[in-house]
Design a protein around this motif. Structure first.
Motif, PDB file in Angstrom:
ATOM      1  N   ASP A 115       1.948  10.883 -59.438  1.00 41.88           N
ATOM      2  CA  ASP A 115       2.228  12.624 -59.418  1.00 41.88           C
ATOM      3  C   ASP A 115       0.871  13.108 -58.529  1.00 41.88           C
ATOM      4  N   VAL A 116       0.019  12.463 -58.233  1.00 42.19           N
ATOM      5  CA  VAL A 116      -1.108  12.902 -57.248  1.00 42.19           C
ATOM      6  C   VAL A 116      -1.305  11.760 -56.269  1.00 42.19           C
ATOM      7  N   PRO A 117      -1.243  12.057 -55.005  1.00 41.41           N
ATOM      8  CA  PRO A 117      -1.681  11.164 -54.002  1.00 41.41           C
ATOM      9  C   PRO A 117      -3.061  10.667 -54.164  1.00 41.41           C
ATOM     10  N   ILE A 142      -2.038  21.748 -52.267  1.00 40.52           N
ATOM     11  CA  ILE A 142      -1.692  23.023 -52.631  1.00 40.52           C
ATOM     12  C   ILE A 142      -1.598  23.146 -54.311  1.00 40.52           C
ATOM     13  N   HIS A 143      -1.579  22.093 -54.935  1.00 40.75           N
ATOM     14  CA  HIS A 143      -1.438  22.192 -56.473  1.00 40.75           C
ATOM     15  C   HIS A 143      -2.835  22.689 -56.981  1.00 40.75           C
ATOM     16  N   ARG A 144      -2.667  23.154 -58.382  1.00 35.22           N
ATOM     17  CA  ARG A 144      -3.943  23.494 -58.772  1.00 35.22           C
ATOM     18  C   ARG A 144      -3.929  23.562 -60.173  1.00 35.22           C
ATOM     19  N   PRO A 145      -3.905  22.259 -60.780  1.00 33.50           N
ATOM     20  CA  PRO A 145      -4.012  22.091 -62.119  1.00 33.50           C
ATOM     21  C   PRO A 145      -5.106  22.673 -62.745  1.00 33.50           C
ATOM     22  N   ALA A 146      -5.304  23.117 -64.183  1.00 38.60           N
ATOM     23  CA  ALA A 146      -6.336  23.769 -64.861  1.00 38.60           C
ATOM     24  C   ALA A 146      -7.211  22.382 -65.288  1.00 38.60           C
ATOM     25  N   TYR A 147      -6.617  21.354 -65.423  1.00 41.18           N
ATOM     26  CA  TYR A 147      -7.094  20.123 -66.059  1.00 41.18           C
ATOM     27  C   TYR A 147      -6.176  18.944 -65.774  1.00 41.18           C
ATOM     28  N   ASP A 180      -9.614  26.192 -61.321  1.00 43.08           N
ATOM     29  CA  ASP A 180      -8.322  26.548 -60.994  1.00 43.08           C
ATOM     30  C   ASP A 180      -8.030  27.057 -59.525  1.00 43.08           C
ATOM     31  N   ILE A 196      -6.793  25.948 -55.553  1.00 42.89           N
ATOM     32  CA  ILE A 196      -6.223  24.834 -54.600  1.00 42.89           C
ATOM     33  C   ILE A 196      -7.478  24.034 -53.753  1.00 42.89           C
TER      34      ILE A 196
END
Lengths: 489, 489
Positions: A415-417, A432-437, A477, A479
């Protein structure tokens, strides 16, 4: 006969100069070969005519020790010369040519790591001397260790420079004499390759390209002329350890060539080059449509790695599965603001593509294309850099160069390179993804240090405490963040 | 027998209620059909048992005028009822069901334009009443005219709600009686579909989905139960003009189903629905790999349009060429900050994808997934919206709804995605690209007004003077800009 008596370092250049016949067309009419031997191993190299009655044989010794040589030629004057020289250990800064190390990586011939961080100045050697010096000065301060550059001059948007000389000499009455090379041109090219070598930069030399459109005709020569040119270029340049053979740029845009031409030319390159420098061929494509990307068949044994043009950073794992060779995305759009789609992404986007591609176990190449009153655009002419990305590319390079040597992509973390070594080291990029955790799962019994890397701000923040087992890692939070996990026990 | 004597508006709902047998299992044991006729044209619709001895036949008249009907049934009590009603013109706000208009567009049955601007609240009807009211209140203020929602409850990350009732009744001793429906559940569902209809929102109703994993077993019923369920759902709901049949969400993740099941279920939907509501099937996919996207064969005649999941906004033109049907990218990541990759893009990125997809002649769907202490996440449960994108999506919707009705993608403008009508109107979107200027070529003898649209700031700036022939349009050196060109003479 002049022999440089000085010892030659490993992967340095030995050159033998011989006086020979000047009558007729020596480029076409004389054959000259050098045979270099050590411990029963012999390497054959092609000599070349350098004008003014001077012939040269250049050789890059790949083993230390005493080498002997002899010449063979159709001309009596050039035939039967013998001699020897000592090959001494490589000196500081000389790590040999870059080779393919494995499916993912490159390495210098001395075994040390090489990760390409390239940039692009297609036509820089065709500008005036002052401009070339400016380019070299910029490169000396820049983070790049590979330069994509053309042999032939370039006729294209923002670049209509007519150089002072060409690979071939002009014919009286117009056009070029495709049987006679211009030694002045090659001396200049060689000087630039040497200059790059001094700066630790690989010359990713583009041998053919479509940016001509009838102006000079170099994109539409007969097969025999293509072969003739290629043999001469290789005879002159193969002994430069920092040369890569980029057979063509946007080969699929060259309307006068067929796939069989590319097969032949690549195989000829392989045959003629005694040192097996890297060989690639670079696709062009319409920007909108995956289906229109026409890759050369990179499974062919005469291709060492992928040098591709593509804008979709998620593709490299698919190409790795298919071709099993290292991948350099040599064009993925350039930082700038030109009207052309390939030349107007932001620094943020350029850097994001670098990270996204590198975090998938591949490599990315820089270019800069800011609109300029004088059309002085780095990507074509060199000069100065103006963008925001080079500094961040340097930051990324530092991070990659301190990663464990044999890192690989870890597709299991789907799910994440992520690149790294399972159970030891992970470098993952959120783009460009910005997971909070993020929930991190680590092997039982291990402890990891976690660092949050802001790839744009160029900060590395160590997370307090160590991570064990399954833990929740709070993330900013934002990118453009990356996480580096390093096992400490 | 109760007949609503009031006239029924075109695309409204006529309902006939009949008292009938209660013994045994009326859901399974009784057949009831209604035949509605006008001017020699007859429509056959399936009736259904609604519990408590009540059977119903619902009908959506598609033509104005006097309709007559008769019933046929296995039960004498239900058989042979006849009657008639007047179908009057559609009232304000009723434009009929949405249909496919052409290869690119949808339209209401009355011919007026419909461009889907959807959002996603998969499980909202399974929450408590107060929460459902909150969702409706939010939708009333939001820019959306389509809602993706599931019939079956959802067991998935951030959503473990057990609803108060289910499509089927529970068996004593556990599990569900897959032969007996729960009319309470369907009454609730119908209320919500009506509520959406009042708000002008299409209910994109997901009939099957994989988010169950053994908790209720609705993803792993026998084929006969699937068919039985589908017939009942269609008998109850097809007369709601705002229903779309989304056969499944992430159908390829449903391990108990085969492609032949989907073929059968889609064909059954086509057969059972007298009104030919829109029919689609939505793929799941690994996020990293284009090759892993498994599309259903959208060339099949029982599929009306594409309802796809994909994150690459450049794909729609390829799908258009292959399938020649309107495209809705119903999942392209959601605005939020969840750890999951599909749920953590910024508002900027959500809006960019809308524009990039719409500027290629397709449509995009919104979802919102912000981490929340109580796991109240819009995409699953509805509630309130928190993101930055809805306001911008409204802005875009306004722009699209004022475009000429028959706009199409203009692929001849290959370098910037553009919709419009050649020679009349162009809307082009630059997305992450930021050209400093653009060379615009317009048909000879025409004059165009040019406007620069900042899609994020939601400003429209008219360029001074008119454009003619070939002109250079200066653009702000910024991402997320669009240009609108409208012919004035």
């Amino acid at each position: 006969m002049t022999v440089r008596e000085a010892a030659v370092e490993r992967w340095g250049q030995f050159e033998l100069s011989l006086a020979g016949p000047q009558e007729g067309n020596p480029y076409a009419e004389q054959e000259l070969k050098g045979y270099f031997s050590k411990d029963g191993h012999e390497v054959s190299v092609r000599g070349f005519y350098d004008g003014g009655g001077v012939y040269r044989i250049r050789f890059m010794p790949e083993q230390e020790g005493r080498w002997t040589y002899r010449t063979e030629s159709s001309a009596a004057q050039l035939n039967g010369h013998t001699g020897s020289f000592e090959c001494i250990p490589a000196q500081a800064g000389n790590r040999g040519p870059v080779r393919v190390k494995d499916k993912y990586q490159f390495a210098y011939a001395d075994g040390s790591s090489y990760a390409p961080f390239g940039t692009t100045c297609y036509a820089w050697i065709h500008l005036d001397e002052a401009m070339q010096k400016q380019t070299l000065a910029t490169l000396a301060e820049a983070p790049f260790n590979k330069l994509r550059m053309c042999v032939f001059p370039k006729h294209y948007a923002f670049n209509s420079t007519d150089p002072d000389c060409y690979p071939f000499v002009k014919k009286q009455g117009g056009g070029f004499d495709l049987e006679r090379f211009d030694p002045r041109f090659f001396a200049k090219l060689e000087q630039r390759i040497s200059d790059l070598q001094q700066l630790g930069i690989e010359a990713d030399l583009i041998l053919f390209h479509p940016y001509d459109k009838g102006r000079w005709g170099f994109d539409a020569m007969e097969s025999s002329s293509d072969d003739y040119y290629l043999r001469y270029v290789i005879a002159r340049l193969a002994s430069f350890r920092n040369v890569w053979w980029a057979l063509a740029n946007e080969y699929d845009f060259m309307e006068e060539k067929h796939m069989t031409d590319w097969d032949r030319l690549l195989q000829l390159t392989q045959e003629e080059d005694p040192y097996a420098h890297l060989r690639s061929i670079h696709n062009g494509t319409k920007m909108y449509d995956h289906a229109s990307v026409v890759f050369y068949d990179h499974k062919q044994p005469w291709i060492t790695h992928l040098s591709v043009q593509h804008w979709d950073v998620t593709m490299p794992p698919i190409w790795h599965r298919e071709f099993r060779k290292p991948i350099v995305v040599d064009e993925c759009c350039y930082e700038g603001n030109l009207p052309q789609r390939w030349g107007n992404v932001t620094g943020e986007e350029m850097v994001r593509r670098f990270w996204d591609i590198i975090a998938r176990g591949s490599y990315c190449t820089h270019g800069e294309t800011f609109a300029d009153e004088n059309d002085t655009i780095w990507w074509a002419k060199g000069g100065k850099l103006h963008g925001d990305s080079p500094e961040r590319i340097r930051f990324l390079r530092t991070i990659l160069e301190t990663a464990p040597e044999n890192y690989k992509p870890i597709p299991e973390i789907y799910d994440v390179p992520t690149i790294g070594i399972e159970g030891e080291y992970y470098l993952q990029y959120f783009g460009i993804h910005r997971p909070a955790y993020r929930i991190i799962e680590l092997p039982e019994g291990s402890s990891f240090k976690a660092e949050i890397i802001d790839t744009w701000e160029m900060t590395i923040t160590e997370v307090e405490g160590l991570l064990n087992g399954t833990s929740r890692l709070e993330l900013p939070d934002k990118i453009y963040q990356a996480v580096r996990l390093t096992r400490v026990s």
